[in-house]
Motif scaffolding. Structure first.
Motif, PDB file in Angstrom:
ATOM      1  N   GLY A   1       0.841  -1.188   0.000  1.00  0.00           N
ATOM      2  CA  GLY A   1       0.000   0.000   0.000  1.00  0.00           C
ATOM      3  C   GLY A   1       0.874   1.234   0.000  1.00  0.00           C
ATOM      4  N   ASN A   2       0.856   2.006   1.096  1.00  0.00           N
ATOM      5  CA  ASN A   2       1.670   3.215   1.193  1.00  0.00           C
ATOM      6  C   ASN A   2       3.149   2.847   1.408  1.00  0.00           C
ATOM      7  OD1 ASN A   2       2.048   2.646   3.944  1.00  0.00           O
ATOM      8  ND2 ASN A   2       0.266   3.854   4.529  1.00  0.00           N
ATOM      9  N   ILE A   3       4.007   3.870   1.528  1.00  0.00           N
ATOM     10  CA  ILE A   3       5.447   3.646   1.614  1.00  0.00           C
ATOM     11  C   ILE A   3       5.828   2.801   2.826  1.00  0.00           C
ATOM     12  CG2 ILE A   3       7.679   4.808   1.947  1.00  0.00           C
ATOM     13  CD1 ILE A   3       6.608   5.086  -0.870  1.00  0.00           C
ATOM     14  N   SER A   4       5.304   3.122   3.993  1.00  0.00           N
ATOM     15  CA  SER A   4       5.674   2.340   5.180  1.00  0.00           C
ATOM     16  C   SER A   4       5.195   0.900   5.048  1.00  0.00           C
ATOM     17  CB  SER A   4       5.132   2.982   6.459  1.00  0.00           C
ATOM     18  OG  SER A   4       3.732   2.995   6.459  1.00  0.00           O
ATOM     19  N   HIS A   5       4.053   0.724   4.436  1.00  0.00           N
ATOM     20  CA  HIS A   5       3.546  -0.623   4.207  1.00  0.00           C
ATOM     21  C   HIS A   5       4.428  -1.347   3.191  1.00  0.00           C
ATOM     22  CE1 HIS A   5       0.501  -3.696   2.979  1.00  0.00           C
ATOM     23  NE2 HIS A   5       0.442  -3.768   4.296  1.00  0.00           N
ATOM     24  N   LYS A   6       4.858  -0.633   2.169  1.00  0.00           N
ATOM     25  CA  LYS A   6       5.731  -1.225   1.149  1.00  0.00           C
ATOM     26  C   LYS A   6       7.057  -1.667   1.772  1.00  0.00           C
ATOM     27  CE  LYS A   6       6.995  -0.330  -3.605  1.00  0.00           C
ATOM     28  NZ  LYS A   6       6.040  -1.278  -4.139  1.00  0.00           N
ATOM     29  N   LEU A   7       7.583  -0.868   2.707  1.00  0.00           N
ATOM     30  CA  LEU A   7       8.821  -1.242   3.393  1.00  0.00           C
ATOM     31  C   LEU A   7       8.624  -2.510   4.229  1.00  0.00           C
ATOM     32  CD1 LEU A   7      10.154   2.260   4.461  1.00  0.00           C
ATOM     33  CD2 LEU A   7      11.052   0.770   2.652  1.00  0.00           C
ATOM     34  N   ARG A   8       7.479  -2.622   4.881  1.00  0.00           N
ATOM     35  CA  ARG A   8       7.189  -3.841   5.648  1.00  0.00           C
ATOM     36  C   ARG A   8       7.100  -5.044   4.714  1.00  0.00           C
ATOM     37  NH1 ARG A   8       3.730  -0.411   8.575  1.00  0.00           N
ATOM     38  NH2 ARG A   8       1.912  -1.211   7.477  1.00  0.00           N
ATOM     39  N   VAL A   9       6.477  -4.864   3.556  1.00  0.00           N
ATOM     40  CA  VAL A   9       6.386  -5.955   2.586  1.00  0.00           C
ATOM     41  C   VAL A   9       7.785  -6.373   2.140  1.00  0.00           C
ATOM     42  CG1 VAL A   9       5.632  -6.553   0.242  1.00  0.00           C
ATOM     43  CG2 VAL A   9       4.056  -5.427   1.806  1.00  0.00           C
ATOM     44  N   ARG A  10       8.653  -5.401   1.885  1.00  0.00           N
ATOM     45  CA  ARG A  10      10.028  -5.738   1.477  1.00  0.00           C
ATOM     46  C   ARG A  10      10.774  -6.444   2.602  1.00  0.00           C
ATOM     47  NH1 ARG A  10      12.249  -1.177  -2.758  1.00  0.00           N
ATOM     48  NH2 ARG A  10      10.687  -1.626  -4.343  1.00  0.00           N
ATOM     49  N   GLN A  11      10.494  -6.085   3.845  1.00  0.00           N
ATOM     50  CA  GLN A  11      11.099  -6.802   4.979  1.00  0.00           C
ATOM     51  C   GLN A  11      10.605  -8.246   5.019  1.00  0.00           C
ATOM     52  OE1 GLN A  11       9.953  -4.195   8.195  1.00  0.00           O
ATOM     53  NE2 GLN A  11      11.988  -3.258   8.278  1.00  0.00           N
ATOM     54  N   GLN A  12       9.319  -8.437   4.732  1.00  0.00           N
ATOM     55  CA  GLN A  12       8.777  -9.796   4.669  1.00  0.00           C
ATOM     56  C   GLN A  12       9.450 -10.584   3.550  1.00  0.00           C
ATOM     57  OE1 GLN A  12       4.576  -8.855   4.180  1.00  0.00           O
ATOM     58  NE2 GLN A  12       4.174  -9.945   6.099  1.00  0.00           N
ATOM     59  N   ILE A  13       9.604  -9.955   2.402  1.00  0.00           N
ATOM     60  CA  ILE A  13      10.250 -10.610   1.272  1.00  0.00           C
ATOM     61  C   ILE A  13      11.682 -10.990   1.650  1.00  0.00           C
ATOM     62  CG2 ILE A  13      11.115 -10.289  -1.089  1.00  0.00           C
ATOM     63  CD1 ILE A  13       8.617  -8.484  -1.554  1.00  0.00           C
ATOM     64  N   ALA A  14      12.394 -10.078   2.296  1.00  0.00           N
ATOM     65  CA  ALA A  14      13.773 -10.364   2.709  1.00  0.00           C
ATOM     66  C   ALA A  14      13.820 -11.566   3.650  1.00  0.00           C
ATOM     67  CB  ALA A  14      14.386  -9.132   3.367  1.00  0.00           C
ATOM     68  N   ALA A  15      12.885 -11.644   4.591  1.00  0.00           N
ATOM     69  CA  ALA A  15      12.847 -12.778   5.525  1.00  0.00           C
ATOM     70  C   ALA A  15      12.559 -14.081   4.784  1.00  0.00           C
ATOM     71  CB  ALA A  15      11.806 -12.532   6.609  1.00  0.00           C
ATOM     72  N   LEU A  16      11.606 -14.035   3.855  1.00  0.00           N
ATOM     73  CA  LEU A  16      11.293 -15.235   3.064  1.00  0.00           C
ATOM     74  C   LEU A  16      12.484 -15.660   2.214  1.00  0.00           C
ATOM     75  CD1 LEU A  16       7.651 -14.340   1.960  1.00  0.00           C
ATOM     76  CD2 LEU A  16       8.313 -16.221   3.478  1.00  0.00           C
ATOM     77  N   LEU A  17      13.183 -14.688   1.624  1.00  0.00           N
ATOM     78  CA  LEU A  17      14.369 -15.008   0.824  1.00  0.00           C
ATOM     79  C   LEU A  17      15.461 -15.639   1.676  1.00  0.00           C
ATOM     80  CD1 LEU A  17      14.582 -11.910  -1.541  1.00  0.00           C
ATOM     81  CD2 LEU A  17      14.142 -14.283  -2.213  1.00  0.00           C
ATOM     82  N   GLN A  18      15.663 -15.124   2.888  1.00  0.00           N
ATOM     83  CA  GLN A  18      16.661 -15.712   3.778  1.00  0.00           C
ATOM     84  C   GLN A  18      16.296 -17.162   4.107  1.00  0.00           C
ATOM     85  OE1 GLN A  18      19.710 -14.532   4.747  1.00  0.00           O
ATOM     86  NE2 GLN A  18      19.164 -13.071   3.151  1.00  0.00           N
ATOM     87  N   ASP A  19      15.029 -17.418   4.385  1.00  0.00           N
ATOM     88  CA  ASP A  19      14.584 -18.800   4.627  1.00  0.00           C
ATOM     89  C   ASP A  19      14.835 -19.659   3.396  1.00  0.00           C
ATOM     90  OD1 ASP A  19      13.719 -18.230   7.177  1.00  0.00           O
ATOM     91  OD2 ASP A  19      11.572 -18.358   6.707  1.00  0.00           O
ATOM     92  N   LEU A  20      14.478 -19.156   2.239  1.00  0.00           N
ATOM     93  CA  LEU A  20      14.651 -19.895   0.991  1.00  0.00           C
ATOM     94  C   LEU A  20      16.119 -20.249   0.758  1.00  0.00           C
ATOM     95  CD1 LEU A  20      13.168 -20.701  -1.792  1.00  0.00           C
ATOM     96  CD2 LEU A  20      14.208 -18.606  -2.633  1.00  0.00           C
ATOM     97  N   VAL A  21      16.992 -19.304   0.996  1.00  0.00           N
ATOM     98  CA  VAL A  21      18.422 -19.494   0.735  1.00  0.00           C
ATOM     99  C   VAL A  21      19.066 -20.426   1.759  1.00  0.00           C
ATOM    100  CG1 VAL A  21      20.643 -18.278   0.771  1.00  0.00           C
ATOM    101  CG2 VAL A  21      18.742 -17.359  -0.557  1.00  0.00           C
ATOM    102  N   HIS A  22      18.642 -20.354   3.008  1.00  0.00           N
ATOM    103  CA  HIS A  22      19.372 -21.046   4.070  1.00  0.00           C
ATOM    104  C   HIS A  22      18.750 -22.344   4.574  1.00  0.00           C
ATOM    105  CE1 HIS A  22      22.290 -17.895   4.251  1.00  0.00           C
ATOM    106  NE2 HIS A  22      21.326 -16.997   4.351  1.00  0.00           N
ATOM    107  N   THR A  23      17.521 -22.653   4.184  1.00  0.00           N
ATOM    108  CA  THR A  23      16.902 -23.881   4.689  1.00  0.00           C
ATOM    109  C   THR A  23      17.371 -25.099   3.903  1.00  0.00           C
ATOM    110  OG1 THR A  23      14.846 -24.949   5.329  1.00  0.00           O
ATOM    111  CG2 THR A  23      14.824 -23.777   3.238  1.00  0.00           C
ATOM    112  N   ASP A  24      17.411 -26.220   4.598  1.00  0.00           N
ATOM    113  CA  ASP A  24      17.713 -27.493   3.936  1.00  0.00           C
ATOM    114  C   ASP A  24      16.430 -28.290   3.687  1.00  0.00           C
ATOM    115  OD1 ASP A  24      20.496 -27.125   3.829  1.00  0.00           O
ATOM    116  OD2 ASP A  24      20.724 -27.832   5.892  1.00  0.00           O
ATOM    117  N   ASP A  25      15.319 -27.766   4.170  1.00  0.00           N
ATOM    118  CA  ASP A  25      14.030 -28.451   4.052  1.00  0.00           C
ATOM    119  C   ASP A  25      13.368 -28.088   2.718  1.00  0.00           C
ATOM    120  OD1 ASP A  25      11.369 -29.308   4.221  1.00  0.00           O
ATOM    121  OD2 ASP A  25      11.194 -28.793   6.341  1.00  0.00           O
ATOM    122  N   PRO A  26      13.219 -29.056   1.818  1.00  0.00           N
ATOM    123  CA  PRO A  26      12.616 -28.749   0.509  1.00  0.00           C
ATOM    124  C   PRO A  26      11.169 -28.268   0.606  1.00  0.00           C
ATOM    125  CG  PRO A  26      13.059 -31.110   0.715  1.00  0.00           C
ATOM    126  CD  PRO A  26      13.617 -30.459   1.932  1.00  0.00           C
TER     127      PRO A  26
END
Length: 129
Positions: free
Chosen positions: A13-38
């Motif tokens: 939505g707005n800028i602060s919401h967009k930043l939260r979404v990008r933080q969520q994306i970053a967390a999901l990417l970290q999980d994707l990169v570092h997990t061994d669980d398919p």
């Protein structure tokens, strides 16, 4: 202990919401990169693929790495991105941008060549420092 990344992204939505979404994306990417669980990787990739352009921005940020596992998983995600011309155009721009580190540019070129089957001309390599 780090917070568990959510399985679903909030709509932007707005800028602060967009930043939260990008933080969520970053967390999901970290999980994707570092997990061994398919199963975790599959859930994270499914969640991420609906994030649109914000996902491309965050993948570009994560490609500032020499970690082959990270590059491979980010490349697999880029190959699954629903807008192929969009991901190719964005990553080509990132690979050619002199503002980006050579490390990031080389990792981006690996994704373009190995995961998106894009041929890169000599001009991509000539601009590396």
């Amino acid at each position: 202990m780090p917070e568990k990344a959510p399985d679903r992204l909030l709509p932007a939505g707005n800028i602060s919401h967009k930043l939260r979404v990008r933080q969520q994306i970053a967390a999901l990417l970290q999980d994707l990169v570092h997990t061994d669980d398919p199963l975790v990787r599959d859930r994270r990739q499914t969640s991420l693929l609906g994030a649109g352009h914000d996902l491309l921005v965050m993948v570009g940020r994560c490609l500032d790495t020499a970690d082959p596992q990270a590059i491979s998983r980010l490349g697999t995600l880029a190959a699954a991105y629903p807008d192929r011309p969009g991901v190719v155009a964005y990553l080509r721009q990132e690979a050619l941008s002199p503002q980006n580190s050579d490390l990031k540019r080389m990792a981006t070129m690996v994704v373009l060549e190995q995961f998106l089957d894009e041929e890169l001309g000599d001009h991509f390599f000539a601009t590396l420092r």
